[in-house]
Design a protein around this motif. Structure first.
Motif, PDB file in Angstrom:
ATOM      1  N   GLU A  41      21.517  27.716  32.632  1.00  0.00           N
ATOM      2  CA  GLU A  41      20.694  28.716  31.441  1.00  0.00           C
ATOM      3  C   GLU A  41      21.179  30.031  31.456  1.00  0.00           C
ATOM      4  OE1 GLU A  41      16.944  29.141  32.401  1.00  0.00           O
ATOM      5  OE2 GLU A  41      16.758  27.328  32.291  1.00  0.00           O
ATOM      6  N   SER A  42      22.595  30.518  32.561  1.00  0.00           N
ATOM      7  CA  SER A  42      22.818  32.121  32.711  1.00  0.00           C
ATOM      8  C   SER A  42      23.785  31.997  33.866  1.00  0.00           C
ATOM      9  CB  SER A  42      22.151  32.950  32.986  1.00  0.00           C
ATOM     10  OG  SER A  42      22.503  34.523  33.377  1.00  0.00           O
ATOM     11  N   VAL A  43      25.246  33.119  34.350  1.00  0.00           N
ATOM     12  CA  VAL A  43      26.081  32.459  34.847  1.00  0.00           C
ATOM     13  C   VAL A  43      26.242  34.285  35.199  1.00  0.00           C
ATOM     14  CG1 VAL A  43      28.447  32.320  35.815  1.00  0.00           C
ATOM     15  CG2 VAL A  43      26.805  30.795  34.233  1.00  0.00           C
ATOM     16  N   LEU A  44      26.370  33.938  36.807  1.00  0.00           N
ATOM     17  CA  LEU A  44      26.600  35.231  37.436  1.00  0.00           C
ATOM     18  C   LEU A  44      28.178  35.756  37.952  1.00  0.00           C
ATOM     19  CD1 LEU A  44      25.836  38.878  37.709  1.00  0.00           C
ATOM     20  CD2 LEU A  44      24.609  37.822  39.650  1.00  0.00           C
ATOM     21  N   ALA A  45      29.583  36.013  37.878  1.00  0.00           N
ATOM     22  CA  ALA A  45      30.324  36.025  38.204  1.00  0.00           C
ATOM     23  C   ALA A  45      30.575  37.252  39.383  1.00  0.00           C
ATOM     24  CB  ALA A  45      31.361  36.040  37.230  1.00  0.00           C
ATOM     25  N   LEU A  46      30.728  37.588  40.542  1.00  0.00           N
ATOM     26  CA  LEU A  46      31.102  38.335  40.915  1.00  0.00           C
ATOM     27  C   LEU A  46      32.605  38.652  41.555  1.00  0.00           C
ATOM     28  CD1 LEU A  46      27.316  38.528  43.118  1.00  0.00           C
ATOM     29  CD2 LEU A  46      28.493  39.817  41.133  1.00  0.00           C
ATOM     30  N   ASN A  47      32.612  39.858  42.646  1.00  0.00           N
ATOM     31  CA  ASN A  47      34.139  39.439  43.090  1.00  0.00           C
ATOM     32  C   ASN A  47      34.625  38.557  43.979  1.00  0.00           C
ATOM     33  OD1 ASN A  47      33.431  41.225  45.316  1.00  0.00           O
ATOM     34  ND2 ASN A  47      33.624  42.933  44.709  1.00  0.00           N
ATOM     35  N   ASN A  48      33.527  37.668  45.211  1.00  0.00           N
ATOM     36  CA  ASN A  48      33.867  37.252  45.959  1.00  0.00           C
ATOM     37  C   ASN A  48      32.394  36.373  46.369  1.00  0.00           C
ATOM     38  OD1 ASN A  48      31.937  38.190  48.844  1.00  0.00           O
ATOM     39  ND2 ASN A  48      32.943  40.019  48.026  1.00  0.00           N
ATOM     40  N   PHE A  49      32.391  34.899  47.293  1.00  0.00           N
ATOM     41  CA  PHE A  49      31.744  34.223  47.106  1.00  0.00           C
ATOM     42  C   PHE A  49      30.306  34.471  48.128  1.00  0.00           C
ATOM     43  CE2 PHE A  49      30.269  30.160  49.731  1.00  0.00           C
ATOM     44  CZ  PHE A  49      29.707  29.898  49.048  1.00  0.00           C
ATOM     45  N   ASP A  50      31.409  35.197  49.098  1.00  0.00           N
ATOM     46  CA  ASP A  50      29.820  35.742  50.066  1.00  0.00           C
ATOM     47  C   ASP A  50      28.711  36.854  49.925  1.00  0.00           C
ATOM     48  OD1 ASP A  50      31.781  34.216  52.528  1.00  0.00           O
ATOM     49  OD2 ASP A  50      32.583  35.727  53.030  1.00  0.00           O
ATOM     50  N   ALA A  51      29.265  37.219  48.634  1.00  0.00           N
ATOM     51  CA  ALA A  51      28.768  38.484  47.960  1.00  0.00           C
ATOM     52  C   ALA A  51      27.608  37.634  47.201  1.00  0.00           C
ATOM     53  CB  ALA A  51      29.451  39.154  47.422  1.00  0.00           C
ATOM     54  N   ALA A  52      28.263  36.057  46.281  1.00  0.00           N
ATOM     55  CA  ALA A  52      27.523  35.932  45.529  1.00  0.00           C
ATOM     56  C   ALA A  52      26.585  35.025  46.618  1.00  0.00           C
ATOM     57  CB  ALA A  52      28.008  34.634  44.720  1.00  0.00           C
ATOM     58  N   LEU A  53      26.810  34.281  47.607  1.00  0.00           N
ATOM     59  CA  LEU A  53      25.654  33.530  48.923  1.00  0.00           C
ATOM     60  C   LEU A  53      24.765  34.571  49.016  1.00  0.00           C
ATOM     61  CD1 LEU A  53      24.569  31.407  50.362  1.00  0.00           C
ATOM     62  CD2 LEU A  53      26.434  32.011  51.625  1.00  0.00           C
ATOM     63  N   ALA A  54      24.843  36.048  49.210  1.00  0.00           N
ATOM     64  CA  ALA A  54      24.338  36.546  49.966  1.00  0.00           C
ATOM     65  C   ALA A  54      23.477  37.454  49.358  1.00  0.00           C
ATOM     66  CB  ALA A  54      25.259  37.501  50.488  1.00  0.00           C
ATOM     67  N   VAL A  55      23.691  37.958  47.673  1.00  0.00           N
ATOM     68  CA  VAL A  55      22.641  38.005  47.018  1.00  0.00           C
ATOM     69  C   VAL A  55      21.633  37.281  46.796  1.00  0.00           C
ATOM     70  CG1 VAL A  55      22.638  38.292  43.919  1.00  0.00           C
ATOM     71  CG2 VAL A  55      24.616  39.592  45.531  1.00  0.00           C
TER      72      VAL A  55
END
Length: 445
Positions: free
Chosen positions: A136-150
């Motif tokens: 449905e939607s995608v969000l790209a962040l600059n690193n995997f750890d940040a994506a997991l934390a968010v």
């Protein structure tokens, strides 16, 4: 009458200048300047071929293009490119797989000029990935750890969550205790099915059921989604190495694609772009629109925004899948390696072993068929057919040989096994074959 030995055909200057690796440099410098340097480069190579007639193989044009680019832009400093001879194609914590040529070119175009911060390219990449995965939607962040934390901070809302998989960092390569503590998540864990069932039926209601990579053998995506729904929890699939193509299609162990995971019922899938996707190292969230919107609004998401160079590479990589999903085995380096037929690896191993064995300082170089781990994430690994070359130096100092190769101008990272240095070819691009021979000759001289 003097007879010249038969010499192998060198590529033309035009072929080198048109190669994608060189094209970007031509645009940044000047075609005539690059052509002059290319002519000198080919003259030197021609001299080497004549001097070592019959003992020198002409590398593929891609390898020659790479060497020309290094000459034009300068040799890499410490911490630069390496040759990965470990057999592990994806999942190494210490180094990242190379990008597709079009992704490198897209980054160079951005880096070589003034450019916007990257929101447009990021949004374009996110849109492409939505289309490719059915998210449905995608969000790209600059690193995997940040994506997991968010994801944890916004989807669990300070309530208890249950992790299917090992909580220790070594088990999955993820610091679960640290990331949960920093984001106010109360995390319980289960490392087998019986414990999972007990945990699901005990304690306070759960905000989320998270599945780590090491739990996939005993907890399928569909089963995890069903268990989460029954417990009134979100199903968050933490799958750093998942991509858009299943390796099973190329004779390797199955790894569900991002689309498969979402279709099975995952509310959120968290991925590293440098895994089987074959893109830049970054954090990607796929899933329900409400969860992605909440993640995008978190303060950390703004701090960890994808930069313009990452966005350019991610967009270029996603377009390769959109334009020709079957053709990515020819254009994305990770898939070039994973799709290589075992018969080709065998031919290379036999040929290289004979060349390496001829070095004066080498006692033996033996081609070996064996299974090697092509995917590694913490203690979890997937193995598949590979061919290796077991090299034993005459002085018996295999550890010294390994260290010398790792300290070369272009470091070769290899495994050690049974008093031998092992070149495992699943993770080595054919363009580096001659370099392996040359470096062993140097290191054992």
């Amino acid at each position: 009458m003097k007879f010249e030995p038969h010499l192998p055909q060198l590529p033309s200057i035009g072929e080198l200048l048109e190669h994608p690796r060189v094209k970007g440099v031509v645009e940044r410098i000047n075609r005539s300047t690059v052509a002059q340097r290319a002519a000198g480069f080919l003259d030197e190579l021609r001299t080497t071929v004549v001097e070592r007639a019959g003992k020198f193989e002409i590398p593929p044009v891609g390898h020659l293009a790479d060497r020309l680019v290094r000459r034009l832009l300068g040799e890499p400093t410490n911490g630069g490119p390496i040759i990965n001879a470990t057999g592990v194609v994806v999942g190494q914590r210490d180094f990242t797989p190379p990008l597709a040529d079009v992704a490198v070119h897209a980054m160079m175009q951005q880096a070589g000029e003034y450019h916007q911060r990257g929101n447009q390219l990021r949004q374009a990449a996110e849109h492409e990935l939505c289309q490719l995965t059915g998210a449905e939607s995608v969000l790209a962040l600059n690193n995997f750890d940040a994506a997991l934390a968010v994801a944890l901070a916004t989807a669990t809302a300070n309530r208890e969550s249950l992790l299917a998989g090992g909580v220790e960092t070594g088990a999955t390569g993820i610091d679960w205790r640290g990331v949960s503590a920093r984001n106010g998540v109360v995390l319980r864990s289960a490392v087998e099915r019986g414990t999972l069932t007990t945990q699901l039926n005990a304690g306070a209601p759960l905000a989320a059921l998270l599945r780590a990579h090491d739990a996939e053998p005993w907890l399928s995506s569909a089963d995890a989604a069903q268990q989460a729904t029954a417990a009134g929890a979100q199903f968050i699939d933490v799958a750093p190495l998942a991509g858009l193509v299943n390796p099973q299609a190329h004779g390797l162990a199955a790894v569900d694609t991002i689309r498969d995971r979402l279709a099975a019922g995952a509310d959120l899938v968290i991925v590293d772009g440098a895994g089987l996707l074959g893109g830049p190292s970054c954090g990607l969230l796929f899933g329900r629109r409400t969860l992605i919107a909440a993640a995008a609004g978190h303060p950390l998401a703004r701090l960890a925004a994808l930069d313009a160079l990452q966005a350019a590479a991610l967009h270029a990589t996603s377009q390769l899948y959109r334009d020709d999903e079957q053709g990515v085995i020819f254009t994305i380096p990770v898939w070039q390696l994973l799709s290589a037929p075992t018969a080709n690896l065998q031919q290379r191993a036999v040929r290289l072993a004979s060349l390496i064995a001829a070095a004066p300082g080498v006692a033996s170089a033996e081609p070996l068929a064996h299974d090697s781990a092509w995917l590694q994430l913490g203690q979890a690994a997937l193995s598949g057919p590979d061919w290796a070359i077991a090299i034993r130096p005459r002085d018996g100092a295999h550890a010294k040989l390994s260290a010398s190769l790792a300290a070369a101008a272009r470091p070769i990272i290899a495994a050690e096994h049974d008093d031998a240095v092992m070149f495992q070819l699943r993770s080595v691009f054919p363009r580096w074959d001659q370099h392996l021979v040359t470096e062993v000759e140097r290191a054992t001289a």
